[in-house]
Design a protein around this motif. Sequence first.
Motif, PDB file in Angstrom:
ATOM      1  N   VAL A   1       0.840  -1.206   0.000  1.00  0.00           N
ATOM      2  CA  VAL A   1       0.000   0.000   0.000  1.00  0.00           C
ATOM      3  C   VAL A   1       0.876   1.256   0.000  1.00  0.00           C
ATOM      4  O   VAL A   1       0.623   2.204  -0.751  1.00  0.00           O
ATOM      5  CB  VAL A   1      -0.979  -0.002   1.199  1.00  0.00           C
ATOM      6  N   VAL A   2       1.911   1.249   0.819  1.00  0.00           N
ATOM      7  CA  VAL A   2       2.839   2.392   0.858  1.00  0.00           C
ATOM      8  C   VAL A   2       3.487   2.582  -0.517  1.00  0.00           C
ATOM      9  O   VAL A   2       3.592   3.705  -1.017  1.00  0.00           O
ATOM     10  CB  VAL A   2       3.899   2.207   1.971  1.00  0.00           C
ATOM     11  N   SER A   3       3.885   1.488  -1.136  1.00  0.00           N
ATOM     12  CA  SER A   3       4.568   1.587  -2.431  1.00  0.00           C
ATOM     13  C   SER A   3       3.655   2.158  -3.513  1.00  0.00           C
ATOM     14  O   SER A   3       4.099   2.982  -4.311  1.00  0.00           O
ATOM     15  CB  SER A   3       5.149   0.239  -2.860  1.00  0.00           C
ATOM     16  N   ILE A   4       2.394   1.753  -3.541  1.00  0.00           N
ATOM     17  CA  ILE A   4       1.503   2.280  -4.579  1.00  0.00           C
ATOM     18  C   ILE A   4       1.193   3.753  -4.320  1.00  0.00           C
ATOM     19  O   ILE A   4       1.058   4.539  -5.251  1.00  0.00           O
ATOM     20  CB  ILE A   4       0.213   1.430  -4.745  1.00  0.00           C
ATOM     21  N   LYS A   5       1.121   4.129  -3.056  1.00  0.00           N
ATOM     22  CA  LYS A   5       0.883   5.552  -2.742  1.00  0.00           C
ATOM     23  C   LYS A   5       2.067   6.416  -3.152  1.00  0.00           C
ATOM     24  O   LYS A   5       1.912   7.607  -3.409  1.00  0.00           O
ATOM     25  CB  LYS A   5       0.568   5.724  -1.256  1.00  0.00           C
ATOM     26  N   LYS A   6       3.255   5.797  -3.237  1.00  0.00           N
ATOM     27  CA  LYS A   6       4.457   6.508  -3.682  1.00  0.00           C
ATOM     28  C   LYS A   6       4.654   6.378  -5.194  1.00  0.00           C
ATOM     29  O   LYS A   6       5.661   6.818  -5.723  1.00  0.00           O
ATOM     30  CB  LYS A   6       5.688   5.970  -2.955  1.00  0.00           C
ATOM     31  N   GLY A   7       3.684   5.739  -5.866  1.00  0.00           N
ATOM     32  CA  GLY A   7       3.741   5.614  -7.312  1.00  0.00           C
ATOM     33  C   GLY A   7       4.627   4.488  -7.822  1.00  0.00           C
ATOM     34  O   GLY A   7       4.956   4.446  -9.004  1.00  0.00           O
ATOM     35  N   LYS A   8       4.988   3.576  -6.959  1.00  0.00           N
ATOM     36  CA  LYS A   8       5.859   2.455  -7.355  1.00  0.00           C
ATOM     37  C   LYS A   8       4.995   1.254  -7.732  1.00  0.00           C
ATOM     38  O   LYS A   8       4.869   0.295  -6.972  1.00  0.00           O
ATOM     39  CB  LYS A   8       6.817   2.122  -6.216  1.00  0.00           C
ATOM     40  N   ARG A   9       4.416   1.320  -8.909  1.00  0.00           N
ATOM     41  CA  ARG A   9       3.451   0.309  -9.358  1.00  0.00           C
ATOM     42  C   ARG A   9       4.079  -1.077  -9.481  1.00  0.00           C
ATOM     43  O   ARG A   9       3.472  -2.067  -9.080  1.00  0.00           O
ATOM     44  CB  ARG A   9       2.805   0.728 -10.669  1.00  0.00           C
ATOM     45  N   ASN A  10       5.276  -1.184 -10.057  1.00  0.00           N
ATOM     46  CA  ASN A  10       5.904  -2.499 -10.226  1.00  0.00           C
ATOM     47  C   ASN A  10       6.196  -3.146  -8.875  1.00  0.00           C
ATOM     48  O   ASN A  10       5.980  -4.349  -8.701  1.00  0.00           O
ATOM     49  CB  ASN A  10       7.192  -2.399 -11.050  1.00  0.00           C
ATOM     50  N   LEU A  11       6.699  -2.365  -7.925  1.00  0.00           N
ATOM     51  CA  LEU A  11       6.963  -2.891  -6.596  1.00  0.00           C
ATOM     52  C   LEU A  11       5.654  -3.360  -5.956  1.00  0.00           C
ATOM     53  O   LEU A  11       5.575  -4.448  -5.384  1.00  0.00           O
ATOM     54  CB  LEU A  11       7.649  -1.841  -5.716  1.00  0.00           C
ATOM     55  N   HIS A  12       4.615  -2.537  -6.076  1.00  0.00           N
ATOM     56  CA  HIS A  12       3.296  -2.884  -5.541  1.00  0.00           C
ATOM     57  C   HIS A  12       2.811  -4.207  -6.139  1.00  0.00           C
ATOM     58  O   HIS A  12       2.375  -5.103  -5.408  1.00  0.00           O
ATOM     59  CB  HIS A  12       2.302  -1.762  -5.844  1.00  0.00           C
TER      60      HIS A  12
ATOM     61  N   ASN B   1       4.524  -6.641  -7.533  1.00  0.00           N
ATOM     62  CA  ASN B   1       5.338  -7.772  -7.076  1.00  0.00           C
ATOM     63  C   ASN B   1       5.037  -8.140  -5.627  1.00  0.00           C
ATOM     64  O   ASN B   1       4.991  -9.320  -5.271  1.00  0.00           O
ATOM     65  CB  ASN B   1       6.823  -7.475  -7.262  1.00  0.00           C
ATOM     66  N   LEU B   2       4.837  -7.144  -4.784  1.00  0.00           N
ATOM     67  CA  LEU B   2       4.503  -7.412  -3.384  1.00  0.00           C
ATOM     68  C   LEU B   2       3.146  -8.107  -3.276  1.00  0.00           C
ATOM     69  O   LEU B   2       2.985  -9.039  -2.486  1.00  0.00           O
ATOM     70  CB  LEU B   2       4.513  -6.116  -2.570  1.00  0.00           C
ATOM     71  N   MET B   3       2.196  -7.672  -4.070  1.00  0.00           N
ATOM     72  CA  MET B   3       0.861  -8.284  -4.014  1.00  0.00           C
ATOM     73  C   MET B   3       0.903  -9.718  -4.535  1.00  0.00           C
ATOM     74  O   MET B   3       0.253 -10.603  -3.961  1.00  0.00           O
ATOM     75  CB  MET B   3      -0.158  -7.449  -4.796  1.00  0.00           C
ATOM     76  N   LYS B   4       1.654  -9.970  -5.583  1.00  0.00           N
ATOM     77  CA  LYS B   4       1.797 -11.349  -6.074  1.00  0.00           C
ATOM     78  C   LYS B   4       2.467 -12.215  -5.009  1.00  0.00           C
ATOM     79  O   LYS B   4       2.082 -13.377  -4.825  1.00  0.00           O
ATOM     80  CB  LYS B   4       2.608 -11.373  -7.366  1.00  0.00           C
ATOM     81  N   THR B   5       3.426 -11.645  -4.305  1.00  0.00           N
ATOM     82  CA  THR B   5       4.082 -12.380  -3.219  1.00  0.00           C
ATOM     83  C   THR B   5       3.093 -12.678  -2.103  1.00  0.00           C
ATOM     84  O   THR B   5       3.086 -13.788  -1.548  1.00  0.00           O
ATOM     85  CB  THR B   5       5.300 -11.592  -2.689  1.00  0.00           C
ATOM     86  N   CYS B   6       2.239 -11.714  -1.767  1.00  0.00           N
ATOM     87  CA  CYS B   6       1.221 -11.930  -0.728  1.00  0.00           C
ATOM     88  C   CYS B   6       0.260 -13.052  -1.124  1.00  0.00           C
ATOM     89  O   CYS B   6      -0.108 -13.877  -0.288  1.00  0.00           O
ATOM     90  CB  CYS B   6       0.444 -10.644  -0.453  1.00  0.00           C
ATOM     91  N   ILE B   7      -0.121 -13.085  -2.385  1.00  0.00           N
ATOM     92  CA  ILE B   7      -1.007 -14.151  -2.856  1.00  0.00           C
ATOM     93  C   ILE B   7      -0.290 -15.497  -2.762  1.00  0.00           C
ATOM     94  O   ILE B   7      -0.866 -16.487  -2.281  1.00  0.00           O
ATOM     95  CB  ILE B   7      -1.507 -13.864  -4.290  1.00  0.00           C
ATOM     96  N   ALA B   8       0.969 -15.538  -3.180  1.00  0.00           N
ATOM     97  CA  ALA B   8       1.747 -16.785  -3.105  1.00  0.00           C
ATOM     98  C   ALA B   8       1.914 -17.237  -1.653  1.00  0.00           C
ATOM     99  O   ALA B   8       1.785 -18.436  -1.346  1.00  0.00           O
ATOM    100  CB  ALA B   8       3.106 -16.600  -3.762  1.00  0.00           C
ATOM    101  N   LEU B   9       2.181 -16.295  -0.758  1.00  0.00           N
ATOM    102  CA  LEU B   9       2.311 -16.637   0.658  1.00  0.00           C
ATOM    103  C   LEU B   9       0.998 -17.165   1.220  1.00  0.00           C
ATOM    104  O   LEU B   9       0.985 -18.106   2.018  1.00  0.00           O
ATOM    105  CB  LEU B   9       2.786 -15.421   1.465  1.00  0.00           C
ATOM    106  N   SER B  10      -0.105 -16.571   0.813  1.00  0.00           N
ATOM    107  CA  SER B  10      -1.416 -17.036   1.274  1.00  0.00           C
ATOM    108  C   SER B  10      -1.693 -18.450   0.782  1.00  0.00           C
ATOM    109  O   SER B  10      -2.259 -19.269   1.525  1.00  0.00           O
ATOM    110  CB  SER B  10      -2.514 -16.077   0.814  1.00  0.00           C
TER     111      SER B  10
END
Length: 176
Positions: free
Chosen positions: A62-73, A75-84
């Motif tokens: 969430v912090v990354s997307i608010k800072k405009g870092k779409r690719n990081l966001h 990748n983090l979300m895909k990682t969260c899905i994989a972790l889940s």
Amino acid sequence: MQQTTSVEKKYNKWIVILSVVIPVAVAILFGIKIPGAQPLTFLPPIYAIINGITAILLIWAVVSIKKGKRNLHENLMKTCIALSLAFLVMYVAYHMTSDSTPFGGNGVVKYIYYFILITHIFLSIGVIPLVLISYVRALAQRFDRHKRISKITFPIWLYVAITGVVVYLMISPYYV
């Protein structure tokens, strides 16, 4: 009223199917014990750690997307899905090889534990379609719609991840 894109339409059926099949499969598998299987008692602290990492990564995303870092966001979300998904596999594996651990606390702590546990379980079921819809809307590049549902998905998913750790910490003294 906004149009649903062909990408969203393509995945809507899968969202519904997975949102039903996953909880039903978990419930069924939760009741099945593998005869003679070695109990996988090492898994609960691992999947509690996975929940904790997921919570941290959700906040970071969430912090990354608010800072405009779409690719990081992304990748983090895909990682969260994989972790889940990893959590889910380990959770089912543990419960297919081990008996459930009864909570040994009493008094107010017992009611707090069961409140947290019950809300965690119900919200973990409810967050499945929310995560899938959020993901598909991002995939379809419908970021206006993605953002709207993600404002609902994020706090629920974060609650589920955090309460997963809390439930583990509360029950861990009673593991055999």
